[in-house]
Scaffold this motif. Structure first.
Motif, mmCIF file in Angstrom:
data_model
loop_
_atom_site.group_PDB
_atom_site.id
_atom_site.type_symbol
_atom_site.label_atom_id
_atom_site.label_comp_id
_atom_site.label_asym_id
_atom_site.label_seq_id
_atom_site.Cartn_x
_atom_site.Cartn_y
_atom_site.Cartn_z
ATOM 1 N N SER A 16 0.844 -1.188 0.000
ATOM 2 C CA SER A 16 0.000 0.000 0.000
ATOM 3 C C SER A 16 0.881 1.239 0.000
ATOM 4 C CB SER A 16 -0.904 -0.009 1.235
ATOM 5 O OG SER A 16 -1.718 1.132 1.244
ATOM 6 N N ILE A 17 0.508 2.210 -0.808
ATOM 7 C CA ILE A 17 1.291 3.430 -0.947
ATOM 8 C C ILE A 17 0.362 4.625 -0.788
ATOM 9 C CG2 ILE A 17 2.694 4.791 -2.547
ATOM 10 C CD1 ILE A 17 3.391 2.091 -3.908
ATOM 11 N N VAL A 18 0.797 5.617 -0.033
ATOM 12 C CA VAL A 18 0.062 6.870 0.088
ATOM 13 C C VAL A 18 0.881 7.943 -0.615
ATOM 14 C CG1 VAL A 18 -0.831 8.623 1.671
ATOM 15 C CG2 VAL A 18 -1.044 6.195 2.240
ATOM 16 N N ILE A 71 5.165 9.876 -3.864
ATOM 17 C CA ILE A 71 4.964 8.979 -2.741
ATOM 18 C C ILE A 71 5.313 9.691 -1.427
ATOM 19 C CG2 ILE A 71 5.729 6.817 -1.649
ATOM 20 C CD1 ILE A 71 6.248 5.777 -4.543
ATOM 21 N N VAL A 72 4.406 9.591 -0.463
ATOM 22 C CA VAL A 72 4.596 10.163 0.868
ATOM 23 C C VAL A 72 5.000 9.075 1.867
ATOM 24 C CG1 VAL A 72 3.433 11.336 2.790
ATOM 25 C CG2 VAL A 72 2.962 12.022 0.422
ATOM 26 N N SER A 73 4.356 7.897 1.782
ATOM 27 C CA SER A 73 4.687 6.791 2.678
ATOM 28 C C SER A 73 4.274 5.480 2.030
ATOM 29 C CB SER A 73 3.989 6.948 4.036
ATOM 30 O OG SER A 73 2.593 6.884 3.879
ATOM 31 N N ALA A 74 4.835 4.395 2.525
ATOM 32 C CA ALA A 74 4.511 3.061 2.005
ATOM 33 C C ALA A 74 4.474 2.079 3.147
ATOM 34 C CB ALA A 74 5.565 2.636 0.973
ATOM 35 N N ARG A 123 -4.341 6.997 -2.563
ATOM 36 C CA ARG A 123 -3.913 5.724 -1.980
ATOM 37 C C ARG A 123 -3.872 4.708 -3.116
ATOM 38 N NH1 ARG A 123 -4.562 2.414 2.996
ATOM 39 N NH2 ARG A 123 -4.680 0.282 2.242
ATOM 40 N N ILE A 124 -2.748 3.991 -3.211
ATOM 41 C CA ILE A 124 -2.561 2.966 -4.237
ATOM 42 C C ILE A 124 -2.345 1.639 -3.531
ATOM 43 C CG2 ILE A 124 -1.153 2.180 -6.181
ATOM 44 C CD1 ILE A 124 -0.312 5.137 -6.565
ATOM 45 N N VAL A 128 10.535 0.870 -2.010
ATOM 46 C CA VAL A 128 9.691 2.029 -2.268
ATOM 47 C C VAL A 128 10.017 3.095 -1.230
ATOM 48 C CG1 VAL A 128 7.324 2.864 -2.440
ATOM 49 C CG2 VAL A 128 7.898 0.545 -3.225
ATOM 50 N N ALA A 129 10.280 4.315 -1.703
ATOM 51 C CA ALA A 129 10.694 5.381 -0.787
ATOM 52 C C ALA A 129 9.880 6.645 -0.994
ATOM 53 C CB ALA A 129 12.171 5.697 -1.012
ATOM 54 N N ALA A 130 9.685 7.377 0.083
ATOM 55 C CA ALA A 130 9.044 8.684 -0.005
ATOM 56 C C ALA A 130 9.845 9.556 -0.958
ATOM 57 C CB ALA A 130 8.976 9.322 1.377
ATOM 58 N N GLY A 131 9.141 10.331 -1.757
ATOM 59 C CA GLY A 131 9.789 11.214 -2.721
ATOM 60 C C GLY A 131 9.825 10.654 -4.125
ATOM 61 N N GLN A 132 9.669 9.324 -4.268
ATOM 62 C CA GLN A 132 9.619 8.732 -5.597
ATOM 63 C C GLN A 132 8.272 9.050 -6.239
ATOM 64 O OE1 GLN A 132 10.226 4.580 -4.495
ATOM 65 N NE2 GLN A 132 12.218 4.585 -5.483
ATOM 66 N N ALA A 133 8.225 8.962 -7.558
ATOM 67 C CA ALA A 133 6.977 9.159 -8.285
ATOM 68 C C ALA A 133 6.271 7.826 -8.459
ATOM 69 C CB ALA A 133 7.252 9.771 -9.655
#
Length: 200
Positions: free
Chosen positions: A111-113, A196-199, A166-167, A176-181
């Motif tokens: 899950s990605i926010v 991406i803000v958080s995963a 939310r994905i 997966v890291a914050a800041g990535q598209a």
């Protein structure tokens, strides 16, 4: 629209030296490829802790800017993990200059926010994947997400939430890291993107 191969052929015909240049998978303007050295020169050294998931200090570093999520090599950890397995960078906290390491399994996210999405095209006539979408796919279309350039593509569902997106991934992704598209596709068409803000 030209393919990369066609562009390279045209560059070769025109005698351009970039025709045979290898594809870049890093920061392309750093000529020698030493990203850590480039950043250290500009940001300076700042010693900080390397901690495990429990918060126990297991090593130190000279700058959190020298690490990436999912990194395994070059950690210079003082003691091995209790299970003897390699450790990976799980998170980087630049404010406290702390790098957290742990097992590879802890890198997996489903899950990605993201922050506010940017949609391509006009507003469609109805909700898709639990939220309104601009030029999004029809409800029956397959939607995928790509989380890094040249990276793997994942089946997903998504919904707009307060202030973002939310994905939910159809299978786990790592690194997966914050800041990535996060770039959403319907087939080969980009329908939108968000940072991406958080995963988790």
């Amino acid at each position: 629209d030209s393919t990369k191969a066609e562009v390279r052929e045209e560059a070769a015909r025109r005698g351009l030296t970039v025709a045979d240049k290898p594809d870049s998978h890093d920061i392309c303007f750093i000529a020698d490829g030493d990203t850590r050295g480039f950043l250290a020169e500009r940001l300076g050294s700042a010693e900080g802790p390397i901690v495990d998931e429990s918060g126990a200090v297991v090593g130190s570093h000279q700058g959190a800017h020298g690490f990436t999520i999912g990194q395994r090599k070059g950690l210079h950890i003082d003691r091995p993990a209790a299970d003897g397995r390699p450790r990976y960078v799980l998170s980087i906290e630049p404010v406290s200059n702390t790098v957290t390491v742990g097992p590879r399994a802890a890198l997996q996210v489903t899950s990605i926010v993201c922050g506010s999405p940017v949609w391509n095209g006009p507003v469609s006539n109805g909700p898709v994947s639990n939220g309104p979408v601009r030029n999004g796919p029809a409800a029956s279309d397959d939607v995928t997400v790509q989380l890094r350039a040249h990276g793997e593509v994942y089946p997903c569902t998504f919904e707009e939430i307060a202030g973002g997106l939310r994905i939910d991934l159809g299978r786990a992704a790592t690194g997966v890291a914050a800041g990535q598209a996060a770039v959403l596709y319907s087939g080969s068409t980009v329908i939108g993107s968000a940072t991406i803000v958080s995963a988790g």
